[in-house]
Design a protein around this motif. Sequence first.
Motif, PDB file in Angstrom:
ATOM      1  N   ALA A  69       0.834  -1.202   0.000  1.00 20.45           N
ATOM      2  CA  ALA A  69       0.000   0.000   0.000  1.00 20.45           C
ATOM      3  C   ALA A  69       0.871   1.256   0.000  1.00 20.45           C
ATOM      4  CB  ALA A  69      -0.931  -0.002   1.206  1.00 20.45           C
ATOM      5  N   ILE A  70       1.900   1.250   0.814  1.00 16.91           N
ATOM      6  CA  ILE A  70       2.812   2.396   0.858  1.00 16.91           C
ATOM      7  C   ILE A  70       3.485   2.583  -0.489  1.00 16.91           C
ATOM      8  CG2 ILE A  70       5.012   3.202   1.831  1.00 16.91           C
ATOM      9  CD1 ILE A  70       4.013   2.008   4.527  1.00 16.91           C
ATOM     10  N   ASP A  71       3.939   1.486  -1.081  1.00 17.26           N
ATOM     11  CA  ASP A  71       4.624   1.585  -2.370  1.00 17.26           C
ATOM     12  C   ASP A  71       3.692   2.144  -3.444  1.00 17.26           C
ATOM     13  OD1 ASP A  71       7.068   1.169  -3.897  1.00 17.26           O
ATOM     14  OD2 ASP A  71       5.912  -0.347  -4.972  1.00 17.26           O
ATOM     15  N   ARG A  72       2.435   1.807  -3.378  1.00 16.97           N
ATOM     16  CA  ARG A  72       1.483   2.335  -4.364  1.00 16.97           C
ATOM     17  C   ARG A  72       1.175   3.811  -4.109  1.00 16.97           C
ATOM     18  NH1 ARG A  72      -4.399   0.254  -6.433  1.00 16.97           N
ATOM     19  NH2 ARG A  72      -5.035   2.266  -7.237  1.00 16.97           N
ATOM     20  N   LEU A  73       0.986   4.191  -2.855  1.00 16.91           N
ATOM     21  CA  LEU A  73       0.533   5.539  -2.524  1.00 16.91           C
ATOM     22  C   LEU A  73       1.635   6.589  -2.515  1.00 16.91           C
ATOM     23  CD1 LEU A  73      -1.888   4.617   0.368  1.00 16.91           C
ATOM     24  CD2 LEU A  73      -2.519   5.430  -1.909  1.00 16.91           C
ATOM     25  N   ARG A  74       2.857   6.194  -2.288  1.00 13.06           N
ATOM     26  CA  ARG A  74       3.945   7.155  -2.120  1.00 13.06           C
ATOM     27  C   ARG A  74       4.101   8.073  -3.328  1.00 13.06           C
ATOM     28  NH1 ARG A  74       8.869   6.082  -4.313  1.00 13.06           N
ATOM     29  NH2 ARG A  74       9.073   4.158  -5.498  1.00 13.06           N
ATOM     30  N   PHE A  75       3.808   7.551  -4.504  1.00 13.19           N
ATOM     31  CA  PHE A  75       3.929   8.354  -5.723  1.00 13.19           C
ATOM     32  C   PHE A  75       2.935   9.512  -5.731  1.00 13.19           C
ATOM     33  CE2 PHE A  75       5.642   4.210  -6.891  1.00 13.19           C
ATOM     34  CZ  PHE A  75       6.875   4.582  -7.411  1.00 13.19           C
ATOM     35  N   ASP A  76       1.757   9.310  -5.133  1.00 10.70           N
ATOM     36  CA  ASP A  76       0.755  10.377  -5.075  1.00 10.70           C
ATOM     37  C   ASP A  76       1.259  11.584  -4.290  1.00 10.70           C
ATOM     38  OD1 ASP A  76      -0.939   8.699  -6.466  1.00 10.70           O
ATOM     39  OD2 ASP A  76      -2.094   8.106  -4.694  1.00 10.70           O
ATOM     40  N   PHE A  77       2.175  11.329  -3.355  1.00 13.78           N
ATOM     41  CA  PHE A  77       2.699  12.386  -2.501  1.00 13.78           C
ATOM     42  C   PHE A  77       4.115  12.806  -2.894  1.00 13.78           C
ATOM     43  CE2 PHE A  77      -0.605  10.213  -0.206  1.00 13.78           C
ATOM     44  CZ  PHE A  77      -1.329  11.244   0.355  1.00 13.78           C
ATOM     45  N   GLY A  78       4.698  12.120  -3.863  1.00 10.98           N
ATOM     46  CA  GLY A  78       6.036  12.462  -4.337  1.00 10.98           C
ATOM     47  C   GLY A  78       7.131  12.162  -3.343  1.00 10.98           C
ATOM     48  N   VAL A  79       6.972  11.052  -2.607  1.00  8.37           N
ATOM     49  CA  VAL A  79       7.960  10.686  -1.587  1.00  8.37           C
ATOM     50  C   VAL A  79       8.422   9.252  -1.781  1.00  8.37           C
ATOM     51  CG1 VAL A  79       7.015  12.307   0.119  1.00  8.37           C
ATOM     52  CG2 VAL A  79       6.190   9.944   0.084  1.00  8.37           C
ATOM     53  N   THR A  80       9.489   8.909  -1.090  1.00  9.01           N
ATOM     54  CA  THR A  80       9.960   7.534  -1.081  1.00  9.01           C
ATOM     55  C   THR A  80       9.169   6.744  -0.040  1.00  9.01           C
ATOM     56  OG1 THR A  80      11.614   7.909   0.644  1.00  9.01           O
ATOM     57  CG2 THR A  80      12.312   8.304  -1.652  1.00  9.01           C
ATOM     58  N   SER A  81       9.316   5.447  -0.076  1.00  7.86           N
ATOM     59  CA  SER A  81       8.650   4.604   0.928  1.00  7.86           C
ATOM     60  C   SER A  81       9.110   4.973   2.333  1.00  7.86           C
ATOM     61  CB  SER A  81       8.944   3.127   0.655  1.00  7.86           C
ATOM     62  OG  SER A  81       8.348   2.732  -0.550  1.00  7.86           O
ATOM     63  N   ALA A  82      10.383   5.288   2.472  1.00  7.77           N
ATOM     64  CA  ALA A  82      10.921   5.655   3.787  1.00  7.77           C
ATOM     65  C   ALA A  82      10.358   6.984   4.288  1.00  7.77           C
ATOM     66  CB  ALA A  82      12.440   5.720   3.725  1.00  7.77           C
ATOM     67  N   GLN A  83       9.987   7.867   3.381  1.00  6.78           N
ATOM     68  CA  GLN A  83       9.435   9.166   3.759  1.00  6.78           C
ATOM     69  C   GLN A  83       7.924   9.125   3.996  1.00  6.78           C
ATOM     70  OE1 GLN A  83      10.816  11.057   0.168  1.00  6.78           O
ATOM     71  NE2 GLN A  83      12.434  12.171   1.252  1.00  6.78           N
ATOM     72  N   PHE A  84       7.286   8.068   3.548  1.00  9.40           N
ATOM     73  CA  PHE A  84       5.829   8.007   3.607  1.00  9.40           C
ATOM     74  C   PHE A  84       5.256   8.063   5.029  1.00  9.40           C
ATOM     75  CE2 PHE A  84       1.578   6.218   3.204  1.00  9.40           C
ATOM     76  CZ  PHE A  84       1.082   7.000   2.174  1.00  9.40           C
ATOM     77  N   PRO A  85       5.882   7.443   6.039  1.00 10.52           N
ATOM     78  CA  PRO A  85       5.331   7.578   7.396  1.00 10.52           C
ATOM     79  C   PRO A  85       5.183   9.028   7.859  1.00 10.52           C
ATOM     80  CG  PRO A  85       6.869   5.751   7.325  1.00 10.52           C
ATOM     81  CD  PRO A  85       6.982   6.482   5.998  1.00 10.52           C
ATOM     82  N   ALA A  86       6.053   9.910   7.406  1.00  8.68           N
ATOM     83  CA  ALA A  86       5.927  11.326   7.765  1.00  8.68           C
ATOM     84  C   ALA A  86       4.671  11.934   7.139  1.00  8.68           C
ATOM     85  CB  ALA A  86       7.176  12.095   7.332  1.00  8.68           C
ATOM     86  N   VAL A  87       4.314  11.483   5.948  1.00  5.91           N
ATOM     87  CA  VAL A  87       3.076  11.935   5.305  1.00  5.91           C
ATOM     88  C   VAL A  87       1.880  11.488   6.142  1.00  5.91           C
ATOM     89  CG1 VAL A  87       1.593  11.642   3.278  1.00  5.91           C
ATOM     90  CG2 VAL A  87       4.056  12.011   2.984  1.00  5.91           C
ATOM     91  N   LEU A  88       1.896  10.233   6.566  1.00  8.30           N
ATOM     92  CA  LEU A  88       0.802   9.735   7.405  1.00  8.30           C
ATOM     93  C   LEU A  88       0.682  10.542   8.693  1.00  8.30           C
ATOM     94  CD1 LEU A  88       1.164   5.860   7.042  1.00  8.30           C
ATOM     95  CD2 LEU A  88      -0.599   7.331   6.047  1.00  8.30           C
ATOM     96  N   GLU A  89       1.804  10.889   9.282  1.00  6.30           N
ATOM     97  CA  GLU A  89       1.786  11.680  10.519  1.00  6.30           C
ATOM     98  C   GLU A  89       1.209  13.068  10.269  1.00  6.30           C
ATOM     99  OE1 GLU A  89       2.149  10.584  13.613  1.00  6.30           O
ATOM    100  OE2 GLU A  89       2.330   8.647  12.583  1.00  6.30           O
ATOM    101  N   ARG A  90       1.522  13.666   9.127  1.00  4.57           N
ATOM    102  CA  ARG A  90       0.951  14.977   8.795  1.00  4.57           C
ATOM    103  C   ARG A  90      -0.561  14.883   8.671  1.00  4.57           C
ATOM    104  NH1 ARG A  90       3.591  17.875   3.821  1.00  4.57           N
ATOM    105  NH2 ARG A  90       1.967  19.377   4.371  1.00  4.57           N
ATOM    106  N   ILE A  91      -1.040  13.818   8.060  1.00  6.05           N
ATOM    107  CA  ILE A  91      -2.486  13.625   7.924  1.00  6.05           C
ATOM    108  C   ILE A  91      -3.118  13.417   9.291  1.00  6.05           C
ATOM    109  CG2 ILE A  91      -4.285  12.102   7.011  1.00  6.05           C
ATOM    110  CD1 ILE A  91      -2.269  11.566   4.635  1.00  6.05           C
ATOM    111  N   ARG A  92      -2.560  12.507  10.070  1.00  7.38           N
ATOM    112  CA  ARG A  92      -3.117  12.212  11.400  1.00  7.38           C
ATOM    113  C   ARG A  92      -3.120  13.443  12.309  1.00  7.38           C
ATOM    114  NH1 ARG A  92       0.481   6.941  11.425  1.00  7.38           N
ATOM    115  NH2 ARG A  92      -0.967   5.496  10.414  1.00  7.38           N
ATOM    116  N   ALA A  93      -2.106  14.286  12.198  1.00  9.95           N
ATOM    117  CA  ALA A  93      -2.012  15.478  13.046  1.00  9.95           C
ATOM    118  C   ALA A  93      -3.140  16.470  12.766  1.00  9.95           C
ATOM    119  CB  ALA A  93      -0.655  16.150  12.834  1.00  9.95           C
ATOM    120  N   GLN A  94      -3.720  16.386  11.584  1.00 15.12           N
ATOM    121  CA  GLN A  94      -4.782  17.326  11.215  1.00 15.12           C
ATOM    122  C   GLN A  94      -6.186  16.776  11.484  1.00 15.12           C
ATOM    123  OE1 GLN A  94      -4.183  19.485   7.455  1.00 15.12           O
ATOM    124  NE2 GLN A  94      -2.128  18.570   7.404  1.00 15.12           N
TER     125      GLN A  94
END
Length: 95
Positions: A69-94
């Motif tokens: 799931a991360i590998d599929r979604l990471r492209f939508d956010f323009g990040v690597t798989s390793a950077q994707f957890p930070a995207v999730l944290e940004r979403i959860r924080a809001q």
Amino acid sequence: MSEIDETIMATQRDKQDQTISRAVDRSREADRQGGEPDAAWSMGEKLLNALVFERLDQLEALDYSEAEAIDRLRFDFGVTSAQFPAVLERIRAQL
């Protein structure tokens, strides 16, 4: 990564705030429904919902692992798989 891939990723990074804003809206909607996504949502929206709410049961029902799931979604956010957890944290924080 090819030059074309880099260009696509850069474009997605430029749109990341918009993509996160939409993800937050969808996540809020799902939260009002007990963490369940709407059946009409796209596969990507359903996968993201499962990751945001840490719903492994939803990932399993969609026949995806967390890594897939991360590998599929990471492209939508323009990040690597390793950077994707930070995207999730940004979403959860809001939420």
